[in-house]
Design a protein around this motif. Structure first.
Motif, mmCIF file in Angstrom:
data_model
loop_
_atom_site.group_PDB
_atom_site.id
_atom_site.type_symbol
_atom_site.label_atom_id
_atom_site.label_comp_id
_atom_site.label_asym_id
_atom_site.label_seq_id
_atom_site.Cartn_x
_atom_site.Cartn_y
_atom_site.Cartn_z
ATOM 1 N N LYS A 49 0.751 -1.211 -0.086
ATOM 2 C CA LYS A 49 -0.002 0.110 -0.075
ATOM 3 C C LYS A 49 1.034 1.205 0.013
ATOM 4 O O LYS A 49 0.266 2.363 -0.359
ATOM 5 N N TYR A 50 2.370 1.017 0.404
ATOM 6 C CA TYR A 50 3.080 2.220 0.177
ATOM 7 C C TYR A 50 3.736 2.297 -1.074
ATOM 8 O O TYR A 50 3.981 1.254 -1.719
ATOM 9 N N SER A 51 4.383 3.503 -1.383
ATOM 10 C CA SER A 51 5.020 3.861 -2.716
ATOM 11 C C SER A 51 6.564 3.226 -2.225
ATOM 12 O O SER A 51 7.361 3.848 -1.871
ATOM 13 N N ILE A 52 6.885 2.016 -2.731
ATOM 14 C CA ILE A 52 8.007 1.345 -2.694
ATOM 15 C C ILE A 52 8.535 1.042 -3.899
ATOM 16 O O ILE A 52 9.456 -0.258 -3.797
ATOM 17 N N ASP A 53 8.231 1.567 -5.106
ATOM 18 C CA ASP A 53 9.006 1.131 -6.242
ATOM 19 C C ASP A 53 10.179 1.093 -6.520
ATOM 20 O O ASP A 53 10.783 0.440 -7.146
ATOM 21 N N ASN A 54 10.789 1.954 -5.812
ATOM 22 C CA ASN A 54 12.530 1.861 -5.786
ATOM 23 C C ASN A 54 13.090 1.431 -4.582
ATOM 24 O O ASN A 54 14.241 1.632 -4.426
ATOM 25 N N ILE A 55 12.242 0.668 -3.849
ATOM 26 C CA ILE A 55 12.912 0.128 -2.499
ATOM 27 C C ILE A 55 12.584 -1.541 -2.641
ATOM 28 O O ILE A 55 11.561 -1.988 -3.206
ATOM 29 N N THR A 56 13.453 -2.046 -2.213
ATOM 30 C CA THR A 56 13.564 -3.682 -2.370
ATOM 31 C C THR A 56 13.285 -4.246 -0.956
ATOM 32 O O THR A 56 13.712 -3.769 0.196
ATOM 33 N N VAL A 57 12.277 -5.305 -0.883
ATOM 34 C CA VAL A 57 12.225 -6.143 0.285
ATOM 35 C C VAL A 57 13.339 -6.923 0.274
ATOM 36 O O VAL A 57 13.591 -8.098 -0.392
ATOM 37 N N ALA A 58 14.477 -6.455 1.137
ATOM 38 C CA ALA A 58 15.668 -7.433 1.362
ATOM 39 C C ALA A 58 15.473 -8.584 2.286
ATOM 40 O O ALA A 58 16.331 -9.552 1.760
ATOM 41 N N ALA A 59 14.564 -8.653 3.011
ATOM 42 C CA ALA A 59 14.529 -9.858 3.967
ATOM 43 C C ALA A 59 12.835 -9.987 4.355
ATOM 44 O O ALA A 59 12.273 -8.968 4.720
ATOM 45 N N ILE A 60 12.693 -11.236 4.395
ATOM 46 C CA ILE A 60 11.228 -11.429 5.100
ATOM 47 C C ILE A 60 11.562 -12.173 6.329
ATOM 48 O O ILE A 60 11.893 -13.508 6.267
ATOM 49 N N ASN A 61 11.411 -11.798 7.572
ATOM 50 C CA ASN A 61 11.966 -12.260 8.741
ATOM 51 C C ASN A 61 11.028 -13.109 9.698
ATOM 52 O O ASN A 61 11.276 -13.940 10.035
ATOM 53 N N SER A 62 9.828 -12.575 9.474
ATOM 54 C CA SER A 62 8.591 -13.313 10.162
ATOM 55 C C SER A 62 7.264 -12.930 9.612
ATOM 56 O O SER A 62 7.409 -12.125 8.866
ATOM 57 N N PRO A 63 6.149 -13.556 9.996
ATOM 58 C CA PRO A 63 4.918 -13.307 9.323
ATOM 59 C C PRO A 63 4.560 -11.378 9.251
ATOM 60 O O PRO A 63 3.939 -11.125 8.307
#
Length: 360
Positions: free
Chosen positions: A188-202
């Motif tokens: 829902k946030y504008s993160i087009d130029n941001i990478t999800v570097a890690a998914i750490n927990s739910p």
């Protein structure tokens, strides 16, 4: 005699004390605090953190009191000094106030420091008889798992981390942000130029990007009262910024001798057990430094595989926190300074005793 000549009893209690009176005080509650052991059904996992280990936090105490830890710290720092002219010994043998000087650019040597610390801790735990049935590392921590599993020799692993450190130091400056949101809500946030570097927990993710883009996102998170925390990193790890060094890293790794892992460990790329051929592939490790760390999925794989005890081999407790956020009945051990009023060495001995109480 106690280890090999006597039958195991169903209940155990362990104590760490500095004096007779302190021990007597604990023994008064021995019956109430004793634990029923798990024995054969217990499966233990080593966890190796990535970025975020603080400079010299408690390590001087471990260095001066734990002989196996000291031995491997010395082996590693001697090797780095002779081959790469990098001197890290004072970072382990002095206290924090003595280590931190204006000349100490920790960001430029932090990967080496983290790798050496965690590898030496692993050797100390195994010298105590604590062996993992499986392992998981977070980002850089996966390299520690690979070395402990014998994929690379220690000498080759030090060369690999030295090369990775030099390549990362060439990257432009960036930021990383830990956010208390799941991936779907982040959309829902504008993160087009941001990478999800890690998914750490739910409901915990780490994001990576430029300072301007991260600052813009922070304003939106503040407006929605979403908890966040800047990660101690000067580069945008696991983002598009890393792509410029991937090929050079892969080419370097292609000349390193590899072996099949002797201990299974989880892949950051898939969150599943890493196949032997992938562990030995230079292409895998070049992708691993760029792609999202699927730590949460890896923990799910371990829990589904009946792993019930997790030991974090660092001086923090972030990975243990992530494990607990999965809501399963597992035991996490993360000896670190802030968890105990006494020294860090005593904290490690208390965890060692707690593991013995479980039947390990």
């Amino acid at each position: 005699t106690l280890q090999v000549g006597r039958a195991h009893f169903p209940y155990r209690a362990a104590f760490v004390a500095r004096s007779r009176n302190a021990l007597l005080s604990q023994l008064k509650n021995a019956i109430a605090s004793s634990k029923k052991t798990h024995h054969a059904e217990t499966k233990l996992c080593f966890m190796f953190p990535g970025q975020g280990l603080k400079l010299c936090e408690g390590l001087s105490s471990l260095y001066s009191t734990l002989p196996v830890f000291k031995k491997y710290i010395t082996v590693c720092v001697d090797r780095l000094m002779k081959k790469h002219n990098v001197d890290l010994l004072t970072l382990f043998s002095l206290n924090t106030s003595e280590c931190i000087t204006p000349k100490c650019d920790f960001e430029r040597i932090n990967q080496l420091y983290i790798f050496i610390t965690e590898y030496a801790l692993a050797t100390q735990w195994m010298a105590w008889g604590i062996y993992p049935a499986g392992m998981i590392g977070h980002s850089l921590g996966e390299y520690v798992a690979a070395c402990v599993a014998g994929v690379w020799s220690l000498d080759d692993a030090l060369d690999i981390i030295s090369k990775r450190q030099r390549l990362m130091n060439r990257l432009s400056l960036g930021c990383m942000l830990a956010v208390s949101l799941d991936v779907d809500t982040l959309k829902k946030y504008s993160i087009d130029n941001i990478t999800v570097a890690a998914i750490n927990s739910p409901n915990r993710c780490t994001l990576s990007g430029s300072k301007d883009d991260i600052d813009t996102l922070i304003q939106s998170l503040r407006a929605d009262a979403v908890p966040y925390c800047l990660v101690a990193a000067n580069h945008a790890y696991h983002s598009v910024a890393v792509e410029s060094i991937q090929q050079e890293f892969s080419d370097y790794l292609s000349h390193i001798q590899t072996n099949r892992p002797s201990i299974p460990f989880i892949s950051n790329l898939t969150g599943q057990w890493l196949p032997d051929n992938e562990a030995m592939s230079s292409h895998y490790w070049s992708r691993q430094m760029r792609k999202t760390v699927l730590f949460s999925r890896g923990i799910e794989t371990l829990i589904n595989g009946q792993f019930s005890i997790f030991v974090e081999l660092g001086l923090g407790h972030h990975l243990s926190t992530f494990v607990k956020q999965h809501g399963c009945a597992v035991e996490c051990y993360a000896p670190h300074l802030s968890a105990y009023n006494s020294g860090v060495t005593e904290a490690y001995l208390k965890v060692l005793g707690a593991l013995w109480e479980t039947g390990i």
